[in-house]
Design a protein around this motif. Sequence first.
Motif, mmCIF file in Angstrom:
data_model
loop_
_atom_site.group_PDB
_atom_site.id
_atom_site.type_symbol
_atom_site.label_atom_id
_atom_site.label_comp_id
_atom_site.label_asym_id
_atom_site.label_seq_id
_atom_site.Cartn_x
_atom_site.Cartn_y
_atom_site.Cartn_z
ATOM 1 N N ILE A 63 -40.824 -17.111 111.357
ATOM 2 C CA ILE A 63 -41.628 -16.787 110.306
ATOM 3 C C ILE A 63 -43.041 -17.410 110.172
ATOM 4 C CG2 ILE A 63 -41.634 -16.878 107.926
ATOM 5 C CD1 ILE A 63 -38.832 -16.350 107.879
ATOM 6 N N GLN A 64 -42.736 -18.893 110.607
ATOM 7 C CA GLN A 64 -43.883 -19.843 110.804
ATOM 8 C C GLN A 64 -44.991 -18.975 111.910
ATOM 9 O OE1 GLN A 64 -44.298 -22.638 109.079
ATOM 10 N NE2 GLN A 64 -46.247 -22.494 109.816
ATOM 11 N N ASN A 65 -44.461 -18.763 112.811
ATOM 12 C CA ASN A 65 -44.976 -18.149 114.104
ATOM 13 C C ASN A 65 -46.117 -16.798 113.503
ATOM 14 O OD1 ASN A 65 -44.416 -20.122 115.805
ATOM 15 N ND2 ASN A 65 -43.049 -18.564 116.824
ATOM 16 N N LEU A 80 -37.572 -13.549 103.171
ATOM 17 C CA LEU A 80 -36.496 -14.100 104.003
ATOM 18 C C LEU A 80 -35.301 -13.742 103.251
ATOM 19 C CD1 LEU A 80 -34.988 -15.470 106.288
ATOM 20 C CD2 LEU A 80 -35.474 -17.683 105.176
ATOM 21 N N VAL A 81 -34.639 -12.550 103.729
ATOM 22 C CA VAL A 81 -33.364 -12.193 103.056
ATOM 23 C C VAL A 81 -32.155 -12.969 103.630
ATOM 24 C CG1 VAL A 81 -32.049 -10.302 102.310
ATOM 25 C CG2 VAL A 81 -34.572 -10.049 102.360
ATOM 26 N N VAL A 82 -31.605 -13.608 102.931
ATOM 27 C CA VAL A 82 -30.385 -14.441 103.471
ATOM 28 C C VAL A 82 -29.205 -13.821 102.948
ATOM 29 C CG1 VAL A 82 -29.312 -16.713 103.251
ATOM 30 C CG2 VAL A 82 -31.633 -16.576 104.037
ATOM 31 N N HIS A 83 -28.207 -13.467 103.508
ATOM 32 C CA HIS A 83 -26.741 -13.138 103.035
ATOM 33 C C HIS A 83 -25.800 -13.573 103.958
ATOM 34 C CE1 HIS A 83 -26.390 -9.390 105.669
ATOM 35 N NE2 HIS A 83 -27.737 -9.535 105.679
ATOM 36 N N GLU A 97 -34.099 -27.777 104.054
ATOM 37 C CA GLU A 97 -34.902 -27.834 102.629
ATOM 38 C C GLU A 97 -36.651 -27.984 103.136
ATOM 39 O OE1 GLU A 97 -35.184 -29.330 98.236
ATOM 40 O OE2 GLU A 97 -33.810 -30.331 99.700
ATOM 41 N N GLU A 98 -36.914 -28.847 104.007
ATOM 42 C CA GLU A 98 -38.394 -29.083 103.986
ATOM 43 C C GLU A 98 -38.993 -27.877 104.935
ATOM 44 O OE1 GLU A 98 -41.240 -32.002 106.426
ATOM 45 O OE2 GLU A 98 -39.245 -32.891 106.007
ATOM 46 N N MET A 99 -38.118 -27.139 105.833
ATOM 47 C CA MET A 99 -38.648 -26.166 106.588
ATOM 48 C C MET A 99 -38.775 -24.741 105.644
ATOM 49 S SD MET A 99 -36.736 -26.309 110.268
ATOM 50 C CE MET A 99 -37.551 -24.854 110.913
ATOM 51 N N LEU A 103 -42.278 -22.802 104.197
ATOM 52 C CA LEU A 103 -42.579 -21.473 104.034
ATOM 53 C C LEU A 103 -42.727 -20.727 102.762
ATOM 54 C CD1 LEU A 103 -39.645 -20.439 106.751
ATOM 55 C CD2 LEU A 103 -42.116 -20.742 107.226
ATOM 56 N N GLN A 104 -42.243 -21.331 101.559
ATOM 57 C CA GLN A 104 -42.283 -20.828 100.479
ATOM 58 C C GLN A 104 -43.690 -21.188 99.797
ATOM 59 O OE1 GLN A 104 -40.666 -22.522 96.871
ATOM 60 N NE2 GLN A 104 -39.949 -20.439 96.169
#
Length: 154
Positions: A63-65, A80-83, A97-99, A103-104
């Motif tokens: 995502i960062q890239n 980012l969809v987390v499940h 958390e920091e990463m 992104l947010q």
Amino acid sequence: MKTLKTITMLFVTALLGATVPALAQTKDPSVFHGAEATKAHYKAAYQLDSEEPDKIKGTLRNIQNALDDPRLKGKLDLELVVHGPGVAAFRKDSGYEEMVKKLQDRGVTLSMCENTMRERKISKDELFPFLSYVPSGNGELIIRGQEGWTIIHP
């Protein structure tokens, strides 16, 4: 006559099959710099359903890239969809958390699946306080896909 036609067609197909890749390979690789971002806007949803640290870190890095790609600067909507087991990335004690917050801060929507939370008996208190929630991760991906978003599953 039908056999001769078939043989001729097979020969032409084989000849084209060998010629077209050879022509493509004659391009100067130093001239090719990837696809051009000709659209005004691009939308992608990243699916994270793994608790493996390498998979989580890799997804966050991907995502960062994308955010850092000069062709896409100012043209991206990312989610980012987390499940499922991917919830490990959003737990307060995860070390991510920091990463995730970075992104947010760059505009990525962080969506947590409420079905996963219910099935695993996870409360919002156990997760980062800055998340968004969706009824189901799969539902979110289905809807986004039908809306034209690219779905990426690293």
